[in-house]
Motif scaffolding. Structure first.
Motif, PDB file in Angstrom:
ATOM      1  N   LEU A  51      15.657 -96.965  97.604  1.00  0.00           N
ATOM      2  CA  LEU A  51      17.071 -97.018  97.259  1.00  0.00           C
ATOM      3  C   LEU A  51      17.320 -98.022  96.138  1.00  0.00           C
ATOM      4  CD1 LEU A  51      19.906 -95.981  98.056  1.00  0.00           C
ATOM      5  CD2 LEU A  51      20.040 -97.893  99.665  1.00  0.00           C
ATOM      6  N   GLY A  52      16.691 -99.193  96.228  1.00  0.00           N
ATOM      7  CA  GLY A  52      16.862-100.208  95.193  1.00  0.00           C
ATOM      8  C   GLY A  52      16.288 -99.773  93.858  1.00  0.00           C
ATOM      9  N   VAL A  53      15.113 -99.156  93.882  1.00  0.00           N
ATOM     10  CA  VAL A  53      14.484 -98.675  92.642  1.00  0.00           C
ATOM     11  C   VAL A  53      15.354 -97.602  91.987  1.00  0.00           C
ATOM     12  CG1 VAL A  53      12.522 -97.387  91.703  1.00  0.00           C
ATOM     13  CG2 VAL A  53      12.144 -99.259  93.332  1.00  0.00           C
ATOM     14  N   THR A  54      15.877 -96.697  92.800  1.00  0.00           N
ATOM     15  CA  THR A  54      16.742 -95.641  92.271  1.00  0.00           C
ATOM     16  C   THR A  54      17.995 -96.229  91.636  1.00  0.00           C
ATOM     17  OG1 THR A  54      15.978 -94.088  93.953  1.00  0.00           O
ATOM     18  CG2 THR A  54      18.064 -93.570  92.871  1.00  0.00           C
ATOM     19  N   ALA A  55      18.584 -97.224  92.276  1.00  0.00           N
ATOM     20  CA  ALA A  55      19.797 -97.846  91.738  1.00  0.00           C
ATOM     21  C   ALA A  55      19.511 -98.518  90.404  1.00  0.00           C
ATOM     22  CB  ALA A  55      20.347 -98.857  92.736  1.00  0.00           C
ATOM     23  N   ALA A 261      19.151 -96.156 120.722  1.00  0.00           N
ATOM     24  CA  ALA A 261      19.144 -95.535 119.394  1.00  0.00           C
ATOM     25  C   ALA A 261      20.065 -96.282 118.449  1.00  0.00           C
ATOM     26  CB  ALA A 261      19.569 -94.068 119.510  1.00  0.00           C
ATOM     27  N   ALA A 262      21.217 -96.741 118.952  1.00  0.00           N
ATOM     28  CA  ALA A 262      22.155 -97.489 118.117  1.00  0.00           C
ATOM     29  C   ALA A 262      21.539 -98.808 117.663  1.00  0.00           C
ATOM     30  CB  ALA A 262      23.448 -97.742 118.888  1.00  0.00           C
ATOM     31  N   ALA A 263      20.837 -99.497 118.572  1.00  0.00           N
ATOM     32  CA  ALA A 263      20.191-100.758 118.222  1.00  0.00           C
ATOM     33  C   ALA A 263      19.080-100.531 117.193  1.00  0.00           C
ATOM     34  CB  ALA A 263      19.620-101.425 119.464  1.00  0.00           C
ATOM     35  N   THR A 264      18.349 -99.431 117.345  1.00  0.00           N
ATOM     36  CA  THR A 264      17.287 -99.099 116.392  1.00  0.00           C
ATOM     37  C   THR A 264      17.870 -98.796 115.014  1.00  0.00           C
ATOM     38  OG1 THR A 264      15.915 -98.206 118.172  1.00  0.00           O
ATOM     39  CG2 THR A 264      15.366 -97.533 115.925  1.00  0.00           C
ATOM     40  N   LEU A 265      18.957 -98.018 114.984  1.00  0.00           N
ATOM     41  CA  LEU A 265      19.617 -97.721 113.713  1.00  0.00           C
ATOM     42  C   LEU A 265      20.140 -98.997 113.082  1.00  0.00           C
ATOM     43  CD1 LEU A 265      20.731 -95.758 111.618  1.00  0.00           C
ATOM     44  CD2 LEU A 265      22.742 -95.422 113.106  1.00  0.00           C
ATOM     45  N   ASP A 266      20.676 -99.888 113.893  1.00  0.00           N
ATOM     46  CA  ASP A 266      21.162-101.177 113.414  1.00  0.00           C
ATOM     47  C   ASP A 266      20.053-101.926 112.679  1.00  0.00           C
ATOM     48  OD1 ASP A 266      22.641-103.510 113.095  1.00  0.00           O
ATOM     49  OD2 ASP A 266      23.435-103.460 115.118  1.00  0.00           O
ATOM     50  N   GLY A 267      18.895-102.013 113.327  1.00  0.00           N
ATOM     51  CA  GLY A 267      17.769-102.698 112.711  1.00  0.00           C
ATOM     52  C   GLY A 267      17.295-102.015 111.444  1.00  0.00           C
ATOM     53  N   ALA A 268      17.293-100.687 111.453  1.00  0.00           N
ATOM     54  CA  ALA A 268      16.850 -99.934 110.279  1.00  0.00           C
ATOM     55  C   ALA A 268      17.786-100.162 109.091  1.00  0.00           C
ATOM     56  CB  ALA A 268      16.775 -98.448 110.616  1.00  0.00           C
ATOM     57  N   LEU A 269      19.088-100.156 109.344  1.00  0.00           N
ATOM     58  CA  LEU A 269      20.059-100.372 108.267  1.00  0.00           C
ATOM     59  C   LEU A 269      19.929-101.774 107.682  1.00  0.00           C
ATOM     60  CD1 LEU A 269      23.244 -98.653 109.745  1.00  0.00           C
ATOM     61  CD2 LEU A 269      21.833 -97.842 107.848  1.00  0.00           C
ATOM     62  N   LEU A 270      19.763-102.769 108.540  1.00  0.00           N
ATOM     63  CA  LEU A 270      19.606-104.133 108.055  1.00  0.00           C
ATOM     64  C   LEU A 270      18.324-104.287 107.235  1.00  0.00           C
ATOM     65  CD1 LEU A 270      20.791-105.988 111.253  1.00  0.00           C
ATOM     66  CD2 LEU A 270      21.730-106.371 108.973  1.00  0.00           C
ATOM     67  N   THR A 271      17.244-103.698 107.720  1.00  0.00           N
ATOM     68  CA  THR A 271      15.969-103.788 107.010  1.00  0.00           C
ATOM     69  C   THR A 271      16.045-103.088 105.657  1.00  0.00           C
ATOM     70  OG1 THR A 271      14.772-103.847 109.113  1.00  0.00           O
ATOM     71  CG2 THR A 271      13.512-103.247 107.137  1.00  0.00           C
ATOM     72  N   ALA A 272      16.607-101.894 105.637  1.00  0.00           N
ATOM     73  CA  ALA A 272      16.731-101.149 104.384  1.00  0.00           C
ATOM     74  C   ALA A 272      17.623-101.892 103.398  1.00  0.00           C
ATOM     75  CB  ALA A 272      17.299 -99.755 104.662  1.00  0.00           C
ATOM     76  N   ALA A 273      18.726-102.445 103.877  1.00  0.00           N
ATOM     77  CA  ALA A 273      19.637-103.185 102.995  1.00  0.00           C
ATOM     78  C   ALA A 273      18.944-104.420 102.429  1.00  0.00           C
ATOM     79  CB  ALA A 273      20.891-103.583 103.775  1.00  0.00           C
ATOM     80  N   GLY A 274      18.193-105.130 103.270  1.00  0.00           N
ATOM     81  CA  GLY A 274      17.498-106.311 102.794  1.00  0.00           C
ATOM     82  C   GLY A 274      16.493-105.991 101.711  1.00  0.00           C
ATOM     83  N   MET A 275      15.691-104.950 101.901  1.00  0.00           N
ATOM     84  CA  MET A 275      14.701-104.572 100.886  1.00  0.00           C
ATOM     85  C   MET A 275      15.370-104.085  99.607  1.00  0.00           C
ATOM     86  SD  MET A 275      11.844-105.417 102.121  1.00  0.00           S
ATOM     87  CE  MET A 275      10.878-104.742 100.769  1.00  0.00           C
ATOM     88  N   ALA A 276      16.447-103.323  99.745  1.00  0.00           N
ATOM     89  CA  ALA A 276      17.154-102.823  98.566  1.00  0.00           C
ATOM     90  C   ALA A 276      17.711-103.975  97.740  1.00  0.00           C
ATOM     91  CB  ALA A 276      18.275-101.872  98.990  1.00  0.00           C
ATOM     92  N   LEU A 277      18.282-104.971  98.415  1.00  0.00           N
ATOM     93  CA  LEU A 277      18.821-106.131  97.696  1.00  0.00           C
ATOM     94  C   LEU A 277      17.717-106.902  96.982  1.00  0.00           C
ATOM     95  CD1 LEU A 277      21.457-107.534 100.233  1.00  0.00           C
ATOM     96  CD2 LEU A 277      21.903-106.432  98.038  1.00  0.00           C
ATOM     97  N   LEU A 278      16.571-107.081  97.649  1.00  0.00           N
ATOM     98  CA  LEU A 278      15.452-107.777  97.012  1.00  0.00           C
ATOM     99  C   LEU A 278      14.977-107.049  95.767  1.00  0.00           C
ATOM    100  CD1 LEU A 278      13.206-109.033  99.953  1.00  0.00           C
ATOM    101  CD2 LEU A 278      14.588-110.403  98.400  1.00  0.00           C
ATOM    102  N   VAL A 279      14.905-105.738  95.840  1.00  0.00           N
ATOM    103  CA  VAL A 279      14.450-104.954  94.691  1.00  0.00           C
ATOM    104  C   VAL A 279      15.404-105.101  93.510  1.00  0.00           C
ATOM    105  CG1 VAL A 279      14.138-102.591  93.838  1.00  0.00           C
ATOM    106  CG2 VAL A 279      13.116-103.277  96.013  1.00  0.00           C
ATOM    107  N   THR A 280      16.688-105.086  93.793  1.00  0.00           N
ATOM    108  CA  THR A 280      17.671-105.200  92.694  1.00  0.00           C
ATOM    109  C   THR A 280      17.600-106.567  92.020  1.00  0.00           C
ATOM    110  OG1 THR A 280      19.427-105.914  94.208  1.00  0.00           O
ATOM    111  CG2 THR A 280      19.250-103.550  93.762  1.00  0.00           C
ATOM    112  N   VAL A 281      17.179-107.592  92.768  1.00  0.00           N
ATOM    113  CA  VAL A 281      17.047-108.922  92.170  1.00  0.00           C
ATOM    114  C   VAL A 281      15.765-109.022  91.349  1.00  0.00           C
ATOM    115  CG1 VAL A 281      16.747-111.381  92.672  1.00  0.00           C
ATOM    116  CG2 VAL A 281      18.392-110.044  93.970  1.00  0.00           C
ATOM    117  N   VAL A 282      14.693-108.434  91.851  1.00  0.00           N
ATOM    118  CA  VAL A 282      13.381-108.549  91.191  1.00  0.00           C
ATOM    119  C   VAL A 282      13.299-107.700  89.937  1.00  0.00           C
ATOM    120  CG1 VAL A 282      10.911-108.070  91.451  1.00  0.00           C
ATOM    121  CG2 VAL A 282      12.191-109.141  93.327  1.00  0.00           C
ATOM    122  N   LEU A 283      13.835-106.474  89.995  1.00  0.00           N
ATOM    123  CA  LEU A 283      13.705-105.561  88.853  1.00  0.00           C
ATOM    124  C   LEU A 283      14.718-105.863  87.741  1.00  0.00           C
ATOM    125  CD1 LEU A 283      13.054-102.131  90.625  1.00  0.00           C
ATOM    126  CD2 LEU A 283      11.415-103.757  89.678  1.00  0.00           C
TER     127      LEU A 283
END
Length: 283
Positions: A51-55, A261-283
């Motif tokens: 997601l971050g690379v695409t953005a 399932a809700a707790a798992t989705l919660d963790g997935a969204l947080l993890t994906a958001a964190g990686m996406a933000l890191l990518v936007t800072v690095v690239l």
């Protein structure tokens, strides 16, 4: 709290309603192997990178704001799987058998509940955005984005059950006895404000922390109010299920069977958001 794979009444799925402690996260000890959770975490991280690379490749200038806004709304929805989510859905139900007249009589309660959430977003957003401005914060860039990303990744791992991160909140629910003392529209507004301020009651999604940090660090009142408006909109919308001809038992059972399932989705969204933000800072 143990995983919930079998339908059961609300009182059994929420032991803390009887005075026991409220857990910070779902306990995966009785189901869901560490390998499976690790794979899901890795997939979420990979999705965030993509997601971050695409953005960055498309030159999207509004990516960070859009992603944080979407995460805030999703966090609000996921907060339904917390003590006050269950409580507000059942305590604010229309009185009497379902009918057009019953729903019509209930609409002032529904409207007051929404106004309470709106007031909560205005208050919390104004306080945090104003405090950020006074502290000299001026937008979500550079090191601030890295800090938000690391926070999201830590709480993502927390939700998946791999680490335990501090979870500072007031472990309380909305006052259940208010229904015997006040009119339903008043209770709807009271619950809306209490839940809309988010820290007066317990919220079982760490996305709230990311939204809070982003609101403060933005240093902008309008942006902070906007973030909490989206979070609170997600918190408010599930109450609309009471407009439908479904029973409280059906609603509570549906929620209970999807809590892990809700707790798992919660963790997935947080993890994906964190990686996406890191990518936007690095690239």
């Amino acid at each position: 709290m143990s995983t919930l794979s079998q339908p059961s009444p609300r009182r059994e799925t929420l032991p803390h309603a009887l005075g026991e402690g409220i857990p910070d996260r779902i306990d995966f000890s009785e189901g869901g192997s560490a390998i499976r959770r690790g794979v899901l975490l890795a997939l979420a991280a990979g999705g965030g990178v993509a997601l971050g690379v695409t953005a960055e490749a498309t030159g999207s200038t509004a990516f960070t704001a859009s992603m944080l806004g979407g995460l805030a709304f999703a966090g609000g929805l996921l907060s339904t799987w917390s003590p006050c989510g269950y409580s507000s859905l059942c305590l604010l139900r229309p009185i009497g058998r379902w009918s057009a007249q019953t729903i019509l009589r209930w609409m002032p309660t529904f409207a007051a509940h929404g106004l309470g959430y709106a007031a909560g977003a205005l208050i919390l957003g104004a306080v945090l955005g104003g405090a950020g401005a006074l502290l000299g914060f001026d937008g979500l860039t550079g090191g601030i984005l890295v800090a938000l990303a690391l926070g999201a990744l830590l709480y993502g791992a927390h939700q998946f059950g791999f680490v335990r991160v501090p979870y500072p909140q007031r472990r309380a629910q909305v006052p259940h006895d208010a229904r015997q003392r006040f009119s339903m529209p008043f209770i709807g507004g009271l619950y809306g404000i209490a839940l809309g301020l988010n820290y007066l009651t317990y919220v079982q999604t760490p996305i709230l922390y990311l939204v809070t940090a982003a609101a403060l660090l933005s240093g902008d009142v309008a942006s902070a109010i906007g973030l909490f408006a989206l979070f609170n909109l997600g918190r408010f919308l599930p109450i609309a299920v009471n407009l439908l001809p479904v029973t409280d038992v059906q609603v509570q059972t549906w929620l209970a069977n999807r809590q892990e399932a809700a707790a798992t989705l919660d963790g997935a969204l947080l993890t994906a958001a964190g990686m996406a933000l890191l990518v936007t800072v690095v690239l």
